[in-house]
Design a protein around this motif. Structure first.
Motif, PDB file in Angstrom:
ATOM      1  N   ASP A   1      20.047  66.170  13.957  1.00 26.25           N
ATOM      2  CA  ASP A   1      20.922  66.478  12.828  1.00 26.25           C
ATOM      3  C   ASP A   1      21.129  65.215  11.994  1.00 26.25           C
ATOM      4  N   LEU A   2      20.847  65.281  10.711  1.00 23.37           N
ATOM      5  CA  LEU A   2      20.942  64.101   9.852  1.00 23.37           C
ATOM      6  C   LEU A   2      22.373  63.709   9.546  1.00 23.37           C
ATOM      7  N   ALA A   3      23.324  64.618   9.767  1.00 16.72           N
ATOM      8  CA  ALA A   3      24.718  64.291   9.462  1.00 16.72           C
ATOM      9  C   ALA A   3      25.380  63.500  10.580  1.00 16.72           C
ATOM     10  N   ASN A   4      25.028  63.826  11.824  1.00 19.46           N
ATOM     11  CA  ASN A   4      25.744  63.187  12.935  1.00 19.46           C
ATOM     12  C   ASN A   4      24.841  62.720  14.069  1.00 19.46           C
ATOM     13  N   LEU A   5      23.532  62.815  13.879  1.00 20.07           N
ATOM     14  CA  LEU A   5      22.529  62.389  14.866  1.00 20.07           C
ATOM     15  C   LEU A   5      22.605  63.174  16.180  1.00 20.07           C
ATOM     16  N   THR A   6      23.218  64.357  16.151  1.00 16.17           N
ATOM     17  CA  THR A   6      23.215  65.225  17.333  1.00 16.17           C
ATOM     18  C   THR A   6      21.793  65.689  17.604  1.00 16.17           C
ATOM     19  N   ILE A   7      21.428  65.713  18.874  1.00 15.21           N
ATOM     20  CA  ILE A   7      20.078  66.124  19.260  1.00 15.21           C
ATOM     21  C   ILE A   7      20.165  67.382  20.126  1.00 15.21           C
ATOM     22  N   ARG A   8      19.411  68.404  19.739  1.00 21.53           N
ATOM     23  CA  ARG A   8      19.325  69.634  20.513  1.00 21.53           C
ATOM     24  C   ARG A   8      17.861  70.038  20.605  1.00 21.53           C
ATOM     25  N   THR A   9      17.477  70.681  21.701  1.00 20.36           N
ATOM     26  CA  THR A   9      16.096  71.103  21.900  1.00 20.36           C
ATOM     27  C   THR A   9      16.050  72.614  22.143  1.00 20.36           C
ATOM     28  N   TYR A  10      15.081  73.259  21.504  1.00 24.11           N
ATOM     29  CA  TYR A  10      14.947  74.709  21.581  1.00 24.11           C
ATOM     30  C   TYR A  10      13.493  75.078  21.848  1.00 24.11           C
ATOM     31  N   PRO A  11      13.242  76.165  22.595  1.00 26.58           N
ATOM     32  CA  PRO A  11      11.869  76.617  22.816  1.00 26.58           C
ATOM     33  C   PRO A  11      11.329  77.366  21.602  1.00 26.58           C
TER      34      PRO A  11
ATOM     35  N   PRO B   1      19.022  78.567  16.302  1.00 27.63           N
ATOM     36  CA  PRO B   1      19.155  78.290  14.863  1.00 27.63           C
ATOM     37  C   PRO B   1      18.003  77.543  14.235  1.00 27.63           C
ATOM     38  N   VAL B   2      17.026  77.109  15.016  1.00 28.89           N
ATOM     39  CA  VAL B   2      15.899  76.353  14.465  1.00 28.89           C
ATOM     40  C   VAL B   2      14.656  77.217  14.330  1.00 28.89           C
TER      41      VAL B   2
END
Length: 651
Positions: free
Chosen positions: A161-171, A225-226
């Motif tokens: 996420d460019l706003a807060n650098l949160t990292i999430r991974t999705y299949p 969501p991705v």
């Protein structure tokens, strides 16, 4: 499209170039992962390659820059379902808002125009992306966070996420129609034989061979969501006082632009509802568009009639509809249209069915003589399960329409005699909402149990009537199914009626304003519309369940313990009534991987469900005039004066 279409000053170009330069500095120009923008140009469509300046790099790119995030992948997976960068772009694009999708898909070669200098890639962002690429390219791959093995086996996409650098991974599920890695076959010369196989059942009275929870569904890949294949997520309605609803949705491009396709489960627990919602979503996914397999056969009915279903027998609109509706044109037997190969269970031979009757959200392709819905489409754990479900749905809708338009006085069933604690509990929940429920045996001229349930608001206020129907070889199951449907609607019907009161009142004055699926059930939230439902509301004696369905239970219902025999009973009943029974396999690669099958069942001559008063095929079809007489409900065929001229209330 040349790079001139997106000039160097374009923010997406600048962001992409800056990030590529940072990765080149770290990894070296020859070893750096490729960076491509996502969301600057459309990812799919017939001209995607020539309009995309990064078309050559997109399939193998590891880094994908969007306006609000950087996506890294696809990475990992066990190799059984590989996906490429364009698969990611296609899945991502389908989850965008209506305005963003229209800009990407219909705005022409220039695509959407930027509104500011975005995205902003700070030094922190560039360092984080570099570190993530280092981990994915040089270190052991991290373990995917998904809980289910079906999700962990898939390629993964990591979102920064460019706003807060949160990292999430999705299949990520590969797109079967991806122009870079999908498999595309030419038009088939004929359908492969479709033979029903023996399917021993765990219980003679059951019609599913396995629990819905036994299928290895990659639920994180289906809804995220991705790159969710079915949508961005699911939501639960914890305020519902009658069922435990879970639903999801996505925009699907069809003949009239983007429309919201919702998939849901309406059971008594959120876990079961969520699982059934995913299964319905997969069914919708396979039925809205062709997701794989061979290309359609293109030709005119005049050329193909020896092997083709006559579209007129399946129902056409009135001449006035074709004259006044700009989205429709009359059927022309000399006009080439696309066709799908199906298999006749009556004649045991291949049959061509218009694509329009199989894939119900396909864009216009010169075959806009009718717009079908999901009627007759069903998913199952095997072919036989899916076919049985599809045929029962056709019987359900045909029976309901014959009863409604024919003002049939249907036998009312005494709910207290059904012998189902579940049904009694659901009726009590309806009573707590201020509704009485009436159960009707809606069989017309077919022996297959079909049930209609009507919820009636006791005080006659807004949200007055709620209808639902079901068909099953088990009549108790049909009663429970129709009750469950009614219970899913009545908590919201009063509010929906109030919110749309002026609009619905206008529809009641002019039925041609009824255009959409939701208009049909919500119209009968108006107290004044009860006048058209007298056949369901006038007092009639309630008969015991065993009296109504005793003969079927003793002599008609199959109890061999083989699902194939259950399908054969429904097929033979339809054939005896003069109809062909055709199955078209819609199964997508994603469903095959999970052990599922989806079919479209087509029974030419049965009354099809339509939504929109100007598009009612059933009103013009011979069966509407004859079925009630054939079933012993009246002594003569319906005349035009006998037909109820009001939109059906089917939800």
């Amino acid at each position: 499209m040349s790079t001139a279409t997106l000039p160097l000053a374009h923010p997406m170009t600048r962001a992409r170039d800056a990030l590529q330069a940072a990765l080149d500095d770290h990894f070296g120009a020859d070893g750096a992962p490729r960076v491509v923008p996502v969301g600057a140009v459309g990812a799919g469509g017939p001209h995607a390659r020539e309009r995309d300046p990064w078309a050559a790099d997109r399939p193998t790119a590891l880094v994908h820059v969007t306006a609000s995030a950087v996506l890294l992948g696809p990475w990992g997976g066990d190799g059984t379902a590989p996906a490429c960068g364009r698969c990611l772009a296609l899945r991502w694009q389908r989850l965008r808002s209506r305005s963003e999708r229209n800009a990407l898909e219909t705005a022409g070669p220039d695509g959407p125009r930027p509104a500011g200098a975005w995205p902003v890639l700070t030094g922190h962002v560039r360092d984080t992306v570099t570190a993530l690429c280092e981990a994915l390219l040089r270190g052991p791959l991290p373990a995917p966070p998904a809980e289910h093995p079906a999700d962990r086996a898939l390629p993964q996409v990591t979102r920064l996420d460019l706003a807060n650098l949160t990292i999430r991974t999705y299949p990520l599920l590969a797109d079967p129609l991806c122009p870079d890695c999908g498999h595309h076959a030419p038009a088939a010369a004929g359908a492969e034989p479709l033979a029903l196989a023996p399917r021993p059942k765990p219980d003679p009275d059951a019609y599913r061979l396995r629990s819905a929870f036994s299928y290895p569904l990659p639920t994180d890949a289906l809804a995220n969501p991705v790159c969710g294949a079915l949508g961005a997520g699911t939501w639960t309605d914890v305020t519902s006082s009658t069922t435990a609803p879970v639903a999801g949705s996505a925009f699907v491009r069809g003949y009239a632009g983007l429309h919201d396709v919702t998939w849901s489960g309406q059971e008594n627990s959120f876990a079961t509802s969520r699982r059934l919602a995913f299964l319905e979503g997969l069914e919708r996914y396979a039925g809205t568009h062709r997701r794989g397999g061979r290309a359609p056969v293109v030709g005119s009915y005049e050329e193909l009639r020896a092997d083709a279903v006559d579209p007129e027998v399946c129902g056409l609109y009135s001449p006035e509809t074709y004259r006044d509706d700009p989205l429709t044109d009359p059927f022309d037997p000399g006009r080439p249209i696309p066709w799908e190969w199906g298999w006749s269970l009556r004649d045991d031979r291949p049959v061509l069915v218009p694509s329009r009757l199989v894939y119900y959200s396909a864009p216009l392709a010169g075959d806009n003589f009718v717009f079908e819905c999901s009627n007759g489409c069903a998913i199952g754990g095997c072919l036989e399960e899916a076919v049985l479900g599809g045929l029962l749905e056709l019987v359900e809708r045909d029976s309901f329409l014959n009863g409604w338009y024919g003002a049939a006085r249907l036998p009312r069933v005494d709910l207290t005699t059904v012998g189902s604690p579940t049904a009694v509990a659901m009726a009590e929940r309806a009573a707590l909402q201020g509704y009485d429920v009436h159960v009707f045996d809606n069989r017309i001229d077919l022996a297959i149990p079909a049930v209609t349930v009507v919820g009636v608001r006791r005080d006659g206020g807004p949200g007055t009537l709620s209808f639902a129907a079901a068909a099953s070889l088990d009549p108790r199951s049909a009663v429970e199914g129709a009750l469950s449907e009614v219970l899913s609607y009545i908590p919201h019907l009063s509010r929906q009626t109030a919110e749309r009161r002026d609009e619905l009142e206008a529809m009641a004055d002019d039925f041609f304003l009824v255009r959409h699926l939701k208009d049909h059930p919500q119209l009968y939230g108006l107290p004044r519309m009860s006048a058209y439902a007298r056949a369901y509301l006038e007092p009639s004696p309630a008969r015991p369940f065993d009296e109504v369905y005793g003969d079927w239970e003793r002599h008609g219902r199959p109890r061999t313990g083989d699902l194939r025999d259950d399908v054969a009973v429904v097929r033979d009943e339809l054939v005896a009534a003069g109809h062909d029974v055709i199955v078209v396999d819609q199964t997508s690669p994603e469903q095959e991987r999970a052990g599922l099958r989806t079919v479209a069942t087509v029974v030419p001559g049965l009354l099809p469900i339509d939504f929109g008063w100007n598009r009612q095929r059933a009103l013009l079809m011979p069966r509407l005039r004859t079925a009630l007489r054939r079933g012993g409900h009246r002594g003569s065929d319906l005349t035009d004066a006998d037909v109820v001229r009001a939109p059906h209330p089917f939800p």
